[in-house]
Design an enzyme around this catalytic site. Structure first.
Site, PDB file in Angstrom:
ATOM      1  N   ASP A  16     -68.475 -17.365 -32.598  1.00 44.02           N
ATOM      2  CA  ASP A  16     -67.469 -17.262 -33.663  1.00 44.02           C
ATOM      3  C   ASP A  16     -66.073 -17.104 -33.094  1.00 44.02           C
ATOM      4  OD1 ASP A  16     -70.121 -16.421 -34.985  1.00 44.02           O
ATOM      5  OD2 ASP A  16     -68.742 -16.930 -36.611  1.00 44.02           O
ATOM      6  N   GLY A  44     -70.778 -20.046 -41.018  1.00 42.94           N
ATOM      7  CA  GLY A  44     -70.786 -20.696 -39.711  1.00 42.94           C
ATOM      8  C   GLY A  44     -69.340 -20.972 -39.317  1.00 42.94           C
ATOM      9  N   ARG A  80     -62.823 -13.836 -44.122  1.00 46.51           N
ATOM     10  CA  ARG A  80     -63.715 -13.360 -43.057  1.00 46.51           C
ATOM     11  C   ARG A  80     -62.893 -13.256 -41.760  1.00 46.51           C
ATOM     12  NH1 ARG A  80     -69.505 -15.831 -42.571  1.00 46.51           N
ATOM     13  NH2 ARG A  80     -69.854 -13.748 -41.742  1.00 46.51           N
TER      14      ARG A  80
HETATM   15  O1  MRU Z   1     -72.152 -14.878 -40.562  1.00 44.82           O
HETATM   16  P1  MRU Z   1     -72.348 -16.333 -40.269  1.00 44.82           P
HETATM   17  O2  MRU Z   1     -73.623 -16.895 -40.794  1.00 44.82           O
HETATM   18  O3  MRU Z   1     -71.130 -17.145 -40.661  1.00 44.82           O
HETATM   19  O4  MRU Z   1     -72.434 -16.373 -38.695  1.00 44.82           O
HETATM   20  C1  MRU Z   1     -72.639 -17.564 -38.033  1.00 44.82           C
HETATM   21  C2  MRU Z   1     -72.823 -17.401 -36.584  1.00 44.82           C
HETATM   22  O5  MRU Z   1     -72.731 -16.325 -36.036  1.00 44.82           O
HETATM   23  C3  MRU Z   1     -73.027 -18.629 -35.792  1.00 44.82           C
HETATM   24  O6  MRU Z   1     -73.862 -18.365 -34.710  1.00 44.82           O
HETATM   25  C4  MRU Z   1     -71.665 -19.072 -35.271  1.00 44.82           C
HETATM   26  O7  MRU Z   1     -70.774 -19.216 -36.328  1.00 44.82           O
HETATM   27  C5  MRU Z   1     -71.744 -20.316 -34.543  1.00 44.82           C
HETATM   28  S1  MRU Z   1     -71.910 -21.653 -35.700  1.00 44.82           S
HETATM   29  C6  MRU Z   1     -71.859 -23.059 -34.942  1.00 44.82           C
END
Ligand code: MRU
Length: 348
Positions: free
Chosen positions: A238, A50, A92
Site C-alpha cells: 500500500d 486495493g 483512507r
Molecule cells: O484494505 P485493503 O483491502 O484495501 O488492502 C489491500 C492490500 O493490503 C493489498 O495487499 C494492497 O493494496 C496491494 S493491492 C495490489
C-alpha cells in the site's frame, strides 16, 4: 491469456459503474455512482479497495465531481474542486496511490484556462491513470514471473488481483503470468482477517483462473512454511517508504518474519505509484485504524462478547531487511533499496 473478464470499474458517460467487492463472492452486484460523495463512501466502506484501485477510483471521483460544478469562473471552479479532492483524500490514509492520483488530477486542472476544458481534461486524466495502472501491472507480472519456478507453491496474503488494481494484478498478476508461461504452480491463500479479502476475493479470482489454490487461515502460515510446503511468499503493497519498508495488509509483517526464519524468499510486487520517496522509513507511514465491528463481527454475525476492547489496524509495516526483492514495472529492485527505489521511481 487470462480467462477472467471481470470489469471492476467502468466510466460510463458521467457515471461510474463499480463491482461491489464487499458482497463478493456470494453476489455479483454492480453499483452506479453518480456523485463524488458516493465514490468517497464506496472507498471508505471498502466496496472498492486495493491500493492501485483506490487511486483509480478516486481519480474518476474527481472527474465525476467536476462535471457537476456550476461555478461560472475559473477561481470558483477550482475552489469547489479543492473541496472534492479533500473529501476523496480523507477516505483512507495508508495507500499512497490515492494521494498520487488526486495530485495528478489537480495538476491537470490547474493547467487549463476555461471550465469546459478543465472538465474534459479531468476525465481524460482519470482514464490515463487507469491505463497507466493497467500497463504497470502487466509489466510487474512479467518481471515477477521470472522469479517463479516450475513446481512452486506460492503463499500470498490479502487480494492483489484485478479487483485490487483495476489491471492485471500485482502479486496475483505475477502468479497468473507464471501460470501463463506454463509453470505448474499452486497457491496457498491466507484468509486475511478481519475482512477476508483472501478467502472471499483471492480464492475466487484464482478459481476462476483455474489456478490451484488452497485456502488457509492466517495462523496456519507458519505451520505450512515449517513443513517445507512454501517455495516463496509474494504480497502487494500500500505504501513503500524510501528505504524499502513496506506497509501492506495487516499480517504481512508476521509472514515476512516467518519466511525469514524458514529461509523462504519474501517478495513484494507493487507499481511505482505505491512508492513514497518523501518518507524516509516505514515509521512515518500512516496506518489506518478501522472500526471495531470488523473484528467483533464476521459478515454481520457477532463473534465476541459485547463491549470488548478492540484494536483494528488495517495495515502493518514490514522492515526492508525482511524483503528479498521488490518487483516494479521498471524491474526487480534488490538491496540496497534506497538506491534502487530512487532509480526506478525517478527515472521516467
Ligand atoms: O484494505 P485493503 O483491502 O484495501 O488492502 C489491500 C492490500 O493490503 C493489498 O495487499 C494492497 O493494496 C496491494 S493491492 C495490489
Amino acid at each position: 491469456m487470462s480467462k477472467v473478464t471481470i470489469k471492476p470499474i467502468e466510466w460510463q458517460e458521467n457515471r461510474l459503474k463499480i463491482l461491489d467487492q464487499s458482497r463478493l463472492p456470494w453476489e455479483k452486484v454492480y453499483l452506479r455512482l453518480s456523485s463524488y460523495q458516493e465514490v468517497a463512501r464506496a472507498i471508505k466502506e471498502m466496496k472498492v479497495r486495493g491500493a492501485p484501485m483506490i487511486g483509480v477510483i478516486a481519480a474518476y471521483g474527481v472527474a465525476l465531481g467536476a462535471q457537476r460544478i456550476e461555478a461560472s469562473n475559473r477561481e470558483g471552479f477550482l475552489t469547489e474542486l479543492q473541496h472534492i479532492t479533500e473529501a476523496l483524500a480523507s477516505t483512507r490514509p495508508t495507500a499512497v496511490n490515492l494521494f498520487r492520483a488526486i495530485e495528478r488530477m489537480k495538476v491537470v486542472a490547474q493547467a487549463k484556462e476555461d471550465i469546459p476544458r478543465i472538465k474534459a481534461t479531468l476525465v481524460r486524466e482519470a482514464e490515463r491513470i487507469h491505463a497507466d495502472e493497467e500497463r504497470a501491472t502487466r509489466q510487474i507480472s512479467q518481471f515477477g514471473a521470472e522469479l517463479i519456478q516450475d513446481g512452486f507453491t506460492i503463499l500470498t496474503h490479502c487480494n492483489t488481483g484485478v479487483l485490487a488494481t483495476a489491471g492485471y494484478g500485482t502479486a496475483l498478476g505475477v502468479i497468473k503470468a507464471a501460470k501463463e508461461q506454463g509453470k505448474r504452480i499452486r497457491v496457498l491463500a491466507t484468509e486475511t482477517r478481519p475482512l477476508l479479502q483472501g478467502a472471499r476475493l483471492t480464492a475466487w479470482e484464482l478459481m476462476q483462473e483455474g489456478i490451484p489454490v488452497t485456502l488457509i487461515t492466517d495462523s496456519m502460515a507458519g505451520h505450512f512454511m515449517s513443513k517445507g510446503e512454501v517455495s516463496c511468499v509474494i504480497v502487494g503493497a500500500d505504501r513503500i517508504a524510501a528505504n524499502g519498508d513496506v506497509a501492506n495488509k495487516i499480517g504481512t509483517y508476521t509472514l515476512a518474519v516467518l519466511a525469514r526464519e524458514e529461509g523462504i524468499p519474501f517478495y513484494v510486487a507493487a507499481p511505482i505509484s505505491s512508492i513514497d520517496l518523501s518518507l524516509p522509513s516505514g515509521e512515518q507511514i500512516p496506518i489506518e485504524e478501522r472500526s471495531p465491528e470488523e473484528v467483533t463481527h464476521l459478515q454481520g454475525m457477532p463473534i465476541a462478547p459485547e463491549g470488548v476492547e478492540v484494536a483494528n489496524p488495517a495495515f502493518d509495516v514490514t522492515p526492508h531487511g525482511y524483503i528479498s526483492a521488490i518487483i516494479t514495472e521498471r524491474g526487480v529492485v534488490r538491496k540496497p533499496y534506497k538506491k534502487g527505489l530512487k532509480t526506478v521511481a525517478t527515472n521516467s
